[in-house]
Design a protein around this motif. Structure first.
Motif, PDB file in Angstrom:
ATOM      1  N   TYR A   1      -1.783 -20.807  -4.255  1.00  0.00           N
ATOM      2  CA  TYR A   1      -2.588 -20.561  -3.059  1.00  0.00           C
ATOM      3  C   TYR A   1      -1.887 -19.700  -2.006  1.00  0.00           C
ATOM      4  CZ  TYR A   1      -5.201 -24.372  -5.167  1.00  0.00           C
ATOM      5  OH  TYR A   1      -5.894 -25.153  -6.054  1.00  0.00           O
ATOM      6  N   ASP A   2      -0.594 -19.910  -1.758  1.00  0.00           N
ATOM      7  CA  ASP A   2       0.080 -19.219  -0.655  1.00  0.00           C
ATOM      8  C   ASP A   2       0.323 -17.753  -0.999  1.00  0.00           C
ATOM      9  OD1 ASP A   2       0.156 -21.633   0.662  1.00  0.00           O
ATOM     10  OD2 ASP A   2       2.152 -22.154  -0.045  1.00  0.00           O
ATOM     11  N   ILE A   3      -0.027 -16.878  -0.046  1.00  0.00           N
ATOM     12  CA  ILE A   3       0.069 -15.432  -0.238  1.00  0.00           C
ATOM     13  C   ILE A   3       1.122 -14.848   0.697  1.00  0.00           C
ATOM     14  CG2 ILE A   3      -1.188 -13.233  -0.141  1.00  0.00           C
ATOM     15  CD1 ILE A   3      -2.158 -15.085  -2.340  1.00  0.00           C
ATOM     16  N   LEU A   4       1.947 -13.964   0.154  1.00  0.00           N
ATOM     17  CA  LEU A   4       2.926 -13.222   0.951  1.00  0.00           C
ATOM     18  C   LEU A   4       2.383 -11.819   1.211  1.00  0.00           C
ATOM     19  CD1 LEU A   4       6.130 -14.152  -1.061  1.00  0.00           C
ATOM     20  CD2 LEU A   4       5.664 -14.858   1.287  1.00  0.00           C
ATOM     21  N   THR A   5       2.410 -11.372   2.449  1.00  0.00           N
ATOM     22  CA  THR A   5       2.020  -9.991   2.739  1.00  0.00           C
ATOM     23  C   THR A   5       3.134  -9.066   2.273  1.00  0.00           C
ATOM     24  OG1 THR A   5       0.597 -10.587   4.613  1.00  0.00           O
ATOM     25  CG2 THR A   5       1.444  -8.342   4.554  1.00  0.00           C
ATOM     26  N   THR A   6       2.909  -8.413   1.170  1.00  0.00           N
ATOM     27  CA  THR A   6       3.944  -7.585   0.530  1.00  0.00           C
ATOM     28  C   THR A   6       3.773  -6.133   0.972  1.00  0.00           C
ATOM     29  OG1 THR A   6       2.491  -7.565  -1.402  1.00  0.00           O
ATOM     30  CG2 THR A   6       4.368  -9.046  -1.473  1.00  0.00           C
ATOM     31  N   ASP A   7       4.116  -5.884   2.231  1.00  0.00           N
ATOM     32  CA  ASP A   7       3.922  -4.543   2.792  1.00  0.00           C
ATOM     33  C   ASP A   7       5.160  -3.661   2.660  1.00  0.00           C
ATOM     34  OD1 ASP A   7       5.484  -5.883   4.593  1.00  0.00           O
ATOM     35  OD2 ASP A   7       4.131  -5.679   6.298  1.00  0.00           O
ATOM     36  N   ASP A   8       6.136  -4.114   1.876  1.00  0.00           N
ATOM     37  CA  ASP A   8       7.256  -3.215   1.547  1.00  0.00           C
ATOM     38  C   ASP A   8       7.653  -3.363   0.080  1.00  0.00           C
ATOM     39  OD1 ASP A   8       8.569  -5.656   1.569  1.00  0.00           O
ATOM     40  OD2 ASP A   8      10.413  -4.819   2.413  1.00  0.00           O
ATOM     41  N   CYS A   9       6.646  -3.648  -0.773  1.00  0.00           N
ATOM     42  CA  CYS A   9       6.906  -3.830  -2.205  1.00  0.00           C
ATOM     43  C   CYS A   9       7.500  -2.547  -2.779  1.00  0.00           C
ATOM     44  CB  CYS A   9       5.608  -4.180  -2.924  1.00  0.00           C
ATOM     45  SG  CYS A   9       5.829  -4.461  -4.687  1.00  0.00           S
ATOM     46  N   LYS A  10       8.604  -2.696  -3.503  1.00  0.00           N
ATOM     47  CA  LYS A  10       9.338  -1.526  -3.982  1.00  0.00           C
ATOM     48  C   LYS A  10       8.993  -1.112  -5.414  1.00  0.00           C
ATOM     49  CE  LYS A  10      11.761  -0.818  -0.252  1.00  0.00           C
ATOM     50  NZ  LYS A  10      11.147  -1.809   0.642  1.00  0.00           N
ATOM     51  N   ILE A  11       8.170  -1.903  -6.114  1.00  0.00           N
ATOM     52  CA  ILE A  11       7.830  -1.495  -7.477  1.00  0.00           C
ATOM     53  C   ILE A  11       6.550  -0.657  -7.511  1.00  0.00           C
ATOM     54  CG2 ILE A  11       9.040  -3.412  -8.563  1.00  0.00           C
ATOM     55  CD1 ILE A  11       6.390  -4.820  -8.951  1.00  0.00           C
ATOM     56  N   VAL A  12       5.972  -0.401  -6.326  1.00  0.00           N
ATOM     57  CA  VAL A  12       4.830   0.500  -6.224  1.00  0.00           C
ATOM     58  C   VAL A  12       5.177   1.660  -5.307  1.00  0.00           C
ATOM     59  CG1 VAL A  12       3.074  -1.253  -6.688  1.00  0.00           C
ATOM     60  CG2 VAL A  12       3.822  -0.866  -4.333  1.00  0.00           C
ATOM     61  N   HIS A  13       4.408   2.722  -5.390  1.00  0.00           N
ATOM     62  CA  HIS A  13       4.592   3.888  -4.524  1.00  0.00           C
ATOM     63  C   HIS A  13       4.294   3.497  -3.082  1.00  0.00           C
ATOM     64  CE1 HIS A  13       3.855   7.908  -2.815  1.00  0.00           C
ATOM     65  NE2 HIS A  13       4.559   8.378  -3.840  1.00  0.00           N
ATOM     66  N   SER A  14       4.907   4.176  -2.128  1.00  0.00           N
ATOM     67  CA  SER A  14       4.706   3.858  -0.700  1.00  0.00           C
ATOM     68  C   SER A  14       3.252   4.021  -0.278  1.00  0.00           C
ATOM     69  CB  SER A  14       5.606   4.733   0.173  1.00  0.00           C
ATOM     70  OG  SER A  14       5.335   6.107  -0.047  1.00  0.00           O
ATOM     71  N   ASP A  15       2.466   4.814  -1.015  1.00  0.00           N
ATOM     72  CA  ASP A  15       1.040   4.942  -0.690  1.00  0.00           C
ATOM     73  C   ASP A  15       0.323   3.596  -0.798  1.00  0.00           C
ATOM     74  OD1 ASP A  15       1.291   7.619  -0.214  1.00  0.00           O
ATOM     75  OD2 ASP A  15       0.343   8.297  -2.064  1.00  0.00           O
ATOM     76  N   PHE A  16       0.760   2.742  -1.732  1.00  0.00           N
ATOM     77  CA  PHE A  16       0.154   1.411  -1.891  1.00  0.00           C
ATOM     78  C   PHE A  16       0.307   0.600  -0.611  1.00  0.00           C
ATOM     79  CE2 PHE A  16       0.385   2.619  -6.251  1.00  0.00           C
ATOM     80  CZ  PHE A  16      -0.436   1.786  -6.996  1.00  0.00           C
ATOM     81  N   THR A  17       1.513   0.604  -0.056  1.00  0.00           N
ATOM     82  CA  THR A  17       1.764  -0.232   1.122  1.00  0.00           C
ATOM     83  C   THR A  17       1.052   0.321   2.357  1.00  0.00           C
ATOM     84  OG1 THR A  17       3.874   0.932   1.451  1.00  0.00           O
ATOM     85  CG2 THR A  17       3.946  -1.123   0.259  1.00  0.00           C
ATOM     86  N   LYS A  18       0.883   1.628   2.428  1.00  0.00           N
ATOM     87  CA  LYS A  18       0.114   2.203   3.541  1.00  0.00           C
ATOM     88  C   LYS A  18      -1.345   1.763   3.462  1.00  0.00           C
ATOM     89  CE  LYS A  18       3.022   6.352   3.947  1.00  0.00           C
ATOM     90  NZ  LYS A  18       3.097   7.813   3.694  1.00  0.00           N
ATOM     91  N   ILE A  19      -1.892   1.746   2.249  1.00  0.00           N
ATOM     92  CA  ILE A  19      -3.277   1.305   2.056  1.00  0.00           C
ATOM     93  C   ILE A  19      -3.403  -0.183   2.354  1.00  0.00           C
ATOM     94  CG2 ILE A  19      -5.063   0.943   0.292  1.00  0.00           C
ATOM     95  CD1 ILE A  19      -3.980   3.586  -1.005  1.00  0.00           C
ATOM     96  N   LEU A  20      -2.438  -0.977   1.880  1.00  0.00           N
ATOM     97  CA  LEU A  20      -2.461  -2.425   2.145  1.00  0.00           C
ATOM     98  C   LEU A  20      -2.437  -2.707   3.650  1.00  0.00           C
ATOM     99  CD1 LEU A  20      -0.527  -5.211   0.337  1.00  0.00           C
ATOM    100  CD2 LEU A  20      -0.317  -5.026   2.802  1.00  0.00           C
TER     101      LEU A  20
END
Length: 567
Positions: A163-182
């Protein structure tokens, strides 16, 4: 050693996928989510005859293998890339040894590897991923909160949490475009609040954010997944996304309606807010159209390594008909098509088959055929026989009945591409028992930092060295076999009908007037020590705690088991 007790120990090794082995007073304990060499504190939560299972509470001392600082602020709370503190070379060595150990065990059981471990196949190690970070071209983020009644979160699940969700706004296994969209989507729904979907209550609106980004073309598809319980205007969100300063280019923004009770990313209806419902990626000089739910390898550059390896294992395919089973969007089929007479792909996801046909036309390939349906059923419909078979099944491996049909073709060689070594080992035992031999094996690390690994296996069919002809005559008289005797022996050795969960449930409903859950039957069988058969779609970890039946239902289930002479 009792359930609930707390112990300390050193993690000696990790078995696939993430099962750490700790020995305490000669007792073997499995503790997940650890790293070899760590000193850990853990609590016993399962106790069995041969081993115990524990839950990791704390890392007391780091492993000598942890030589890299964490690159993500959510480490280690997020279990997405739990090996990120290990040297990448050590990660590769560990994954390769895990796969080899599993395959050696399977081959030893089936007789291809001798009891001393002498191998009759070539294990060629592991290929690294071209990118260690920013390699994923797809990510499913979930809406929720990081703690009860906390602020809206958007990201990945906490390790070992449903249930618990972490806001992964600096995830390093995806391109930085992912975190900008998130961040854009999270900021929008923080400013214009909507309730997130609560799985247990089946209430709420926001479910998932699915982002796909092509590594080569840079094209991006954004998919917001919600229920239909609220109907807000999402044009403002689309406008904000279009204005983001991205390195890639958004080609489509979709609103996907999903009212399913299951916690999966699926579509009841798809609405296009902007652009198209697809994007393009390129692999090995071929172009592929990808839709929201098309299967496509999540590491594009790694896929080039994987498919190049598979192609080298396949070898010369001139004038051959190739079956590409579990073909997805037809990537392998189209890589092989230019050097084969004909390729037939079979895939259960109809959307992926449509994309595969379009991709073949896009790449000017006219010798590919793609069929939508379950491999188990479709093989009966194809009149043509293959000269070579490529298998790339989902994580659960191949359905046993489908595997028997594949084996019955008797092709000289096959290539099996697997994303789950335990499923691969299980299927190899069957293949070897039916006359195939493992020739070569090599792994490809498509998921650096994580527990997962791809494996490519070349199999060849070993024809019998010799045959013996035996003439048997039936009927009356000397040296003849009586037909009545055959019938009697057949009846005596006739296997008992396998009692299914459906049969047990129907018996209980007819006799007692209430229904019982399959999980209740499994729990009672488990408590009585009855055999639990491996299912093709079994999971290694339960997402929810195991269901406990009431006393009334336990007695009804036991009565049914007695009725079917199981106890």
């Amino acid at each position: 050693m009792k359930k609930g007790e707390i112990y300390e120990g050193i993690v000696e090794k990790i078995d696939f996928p993430n099962k750490g082995l700790v020995c305490v007073d000669g007792i073997r304990v499995i503790v997940k989510n650890a790293i070899p060499g760590q000193k850990i504190r853990f609590r016993i939560h399962k106790k069995r005859k041969d081993r115990c299972e524990g839950i990791l509470l704390e890392v007391l001392e780091n492993s000598p293998m942890e030589v890299c600082p964490p690159v993500c602020k959510n480490f280690p709370a997020c279990g997405g890339c739990m090996y990120q503190t290990m040297d990448y070379g050590d990660q590769l060595s560990m994954k390769a040894s895990q796969v080899k150990e599993l395959l050696d065990g399977a081959l030893k059981k089936s007789g291809q590897v001798d009891s001393q471990g002498g191998a009759e196949y070539i294990f060629e190690g592991i290929c690294p991923s071209p990118l260690q970070w920013g390699y994923r071209n797809k990510m499913e983020f979930s809406f929720g909160d990081s703690y009860k009644d906390g602020p809206l979160a958007l990201g990945l699940h906490k390790k070992a949490s449903t249930y618990d969700i972490l806001t992964t706004d600096d995830c390093k296994i995806v391109h930085s475009d992912f975190t900008k969209i998130l961040k854009c989507v999270l900021d929008y729904f923080t400013l214009y609040p909507q309730p997130f979907y609560r799985k247990m209550q089946h209430e709420g609106y926001l479910r998932h954010l699915l982002v796909r980004r092509a590594q080569v073309t840079g094209e991006i598809l954004v998919n917001l997944v919600t229920t239909s319980q609220v109907q807000p205007d999402l044009s403002g969100l689309a406008d904000k996304l279009k204005k983001l300063p991205l390195e890639g280019r958004i080609t489509g923004i979709l609103h996907i309606i999903n009212d399913s009770l299951a916690d999966v990313v699926a579509s009841d209806e798809t609405r296009i807010l902007f652009g198209n419902d697809y994007f393009y990626e390129e692999i090995l000089g071929l172009k592929f159209k990808i839709t929201p739910f098309s299967f496509f390898q999540t590491n594009s550059l790694g896929a080039e390594v994987l498919y190049s390896l598979a192609r080298s294992y396949i070898g010369d395919t001139k004038d051959m008909t190739i079956f590409d089973l579990y073909s997805g969007t037809g990537t392998i089929a189209q890589i092989l098509a230019p050097v084969a007479r004909r390729v037939i792909g079979v895939e259960i996801v109809e959307e992926a088959v449509i994309a595969a046909r379009e991709n073949a036309a896009l790449n000017h390939l006219d010798n590919c055929q793609f069929i939508a349906g379950d491999v188990l059923k479709v093989l009966d419909m194809i009149k043509e026989k293959p000269d070579f078979i490529v298998l790339d099944p989902p994580r659960d491996g191949i359905h046993p009945k489908a595997l028997e049909k594949i084996i019955d073709y008797g092709v000289d060689r096959m290539v099996y591409i697997s994303c789950k070594p335990t499923s691969l080992a299980r299927d190899l035992e069957v293949l070897i028992a039916r006359g195939y031999r493992v020739e070569r094996v090599k792994c490809v690390d498509m998921f650096p930092g994580s527990v997962h690994v791809e494996t490519v296996v070349l199999l060849s069919y070993k024809k019998p060295d010799s045959t013996i002809s035996v003439k048997v005559e039936f009927g009356e008289g000397e040296s003849k076999v009586l037909l009545d005797n055959i019938a009697k022996r057949a009846e005596a050795y006739k296997p008992k009908e396998r009692v299914t969960y459906k049969m047990i449930k129907e018996y209980i409903e007819a006799k007692y007037g209430f229904k019982v859950h399959t999980a209740y039957i499994a729990e009672v069988k488990r408590s009585l020590g009855l055999p639990m058969y491996d299912a093709p779609n079994a999971v290694e970890e339960l997402k929810q705690s195991r269901k406990r039946p009431t006393a009334e239902k336990v007695e009804a289930i036991k009565d049914a088991l007695k009725h079917f002479k199981m106890i």
